[in-house]
Each structure stands twice: as structure tokens, then as C-alpha cells.
Design a protein around this motif. Sequence first.
Motif, PDB file in Angstrom:
ATOM      1  N   PRO A 199       2.388  10.381   7.407  1.00  0.00           N
ATOM      2  CA  PRO A 199       1.035   9.845   7.613  1.00  0.00           C
ATOM      3  C   PRO A 199       0.343  10.520   8.791  1.00  0.00           C
ATOM      4  N   ARG A 221       2.991  -4.355   3.321  1.00  0.00           N
ATOM      5  CA  ARG A 221       3.643  -3.184   3.906  1.00  0.00           C
ATOM      6  C   ARG A 221       2.959  -1.907   3.433  1.00  0.00           C
ATOM      7  N   ARG A 222       2.903  -0.918   4.313  1.00  0.00           N
ATOM      8  CA  ARG A 222       2.300   0.379   3.995  1.00  0.00           C
ATOM      9  C   ARG A 222       3.370   1.458   4.066  1.00  0.00           C
ATOM     10  N   ASP A 232       7.211   5.136   6.664  1.00  0.00           N
ATOM     11  CA  ASP A 232       6.507   3.884   6.940  1.00  0.00           C
ATOM     12  C   ASP A 232       5.214   4.204   7.683  1.00  0.00           C
ATOM     13  N   ALA A 233       4.467   3.189   8.045  1.00  0.00           N
ATOM     14  CA  ALA A 233       3.166   3.381   8.680  1.00  0.00           C
ATOM     15  C   ALA A 233       3.267   4.046  10.056  1.00  0.00           C
ATOM     16  N   ARG A 234       4.438   4.016  10.662  1.00  0.00           N
ATOM     17  CA  ARG A 234       4.629   4.649  11.976  1.00  0.00           C
ATOM     18  C   ARG A 234       5.155   6.071  11.878  1.00  0.00           C
ATOM     19  N   TYR A 249       0.845  -1.196   0.000  1.00  0.00           N
ATOM     20  CA  TYR A 249       0.000   0.000   0.000  1.00  0.00           C
ATOM     21  C   TYR A 249       0.877   1.242   0.000  1.00  0.00           C
ATOM     22  N   ASP A 274      -2.161   4.488   1.211  1.00  0.00           N
ATOM     23  CA  ASP A 274      -3.391   3.713   1.430  1.00  0.00           C
ATOM     24  C   ASP A 274      -4.044   3.215   0.150  1.00  0.00           C
TER      25      ASP A 274
END
Length: 64
Positions: free
Chosen positions: A63, A56-57, A40-42, A4, A7
Amino acid sequence: MQVYVNDKSVRIFAGATAIDAVRRYCTDTGTPVPQGELYDARGNVIAPDSPMADGRRIFTQFPS
């Protein structure tokens, strides 16, 4: 494999890197490849050559 970017689901080849995923995302959405950092997502900055794994996002902007 499926990952992703911002998203949005994109399919990339095994062994692809973060920049490969971003390029696929840009091709699919018709947007130019961003010149800024990747996250990354964090919210951690990642290198363009970071390896991708299924699910993996990553993001082209911090974000929310």
C-alpha cells in the motif's frame, strides 16, 4: 461482513480468510487472483489464511 481489498469494498462470509476476500474481490472485478504477497493497511505482509474482521483493509500490492 464487509472488508476492503485494494480499497474496494467486498462482502464476505463470517470466518473468511484473507485469500477468501481476495478471491471475492477478483470475482467482483474480473481480475485474476494475484500470486504475490498480501499486505495489511500498515504494509505488513500477512498470510493468506489470516482471519478477516469487519472493516479490515488488505492489499495485493504494497500500500502507498
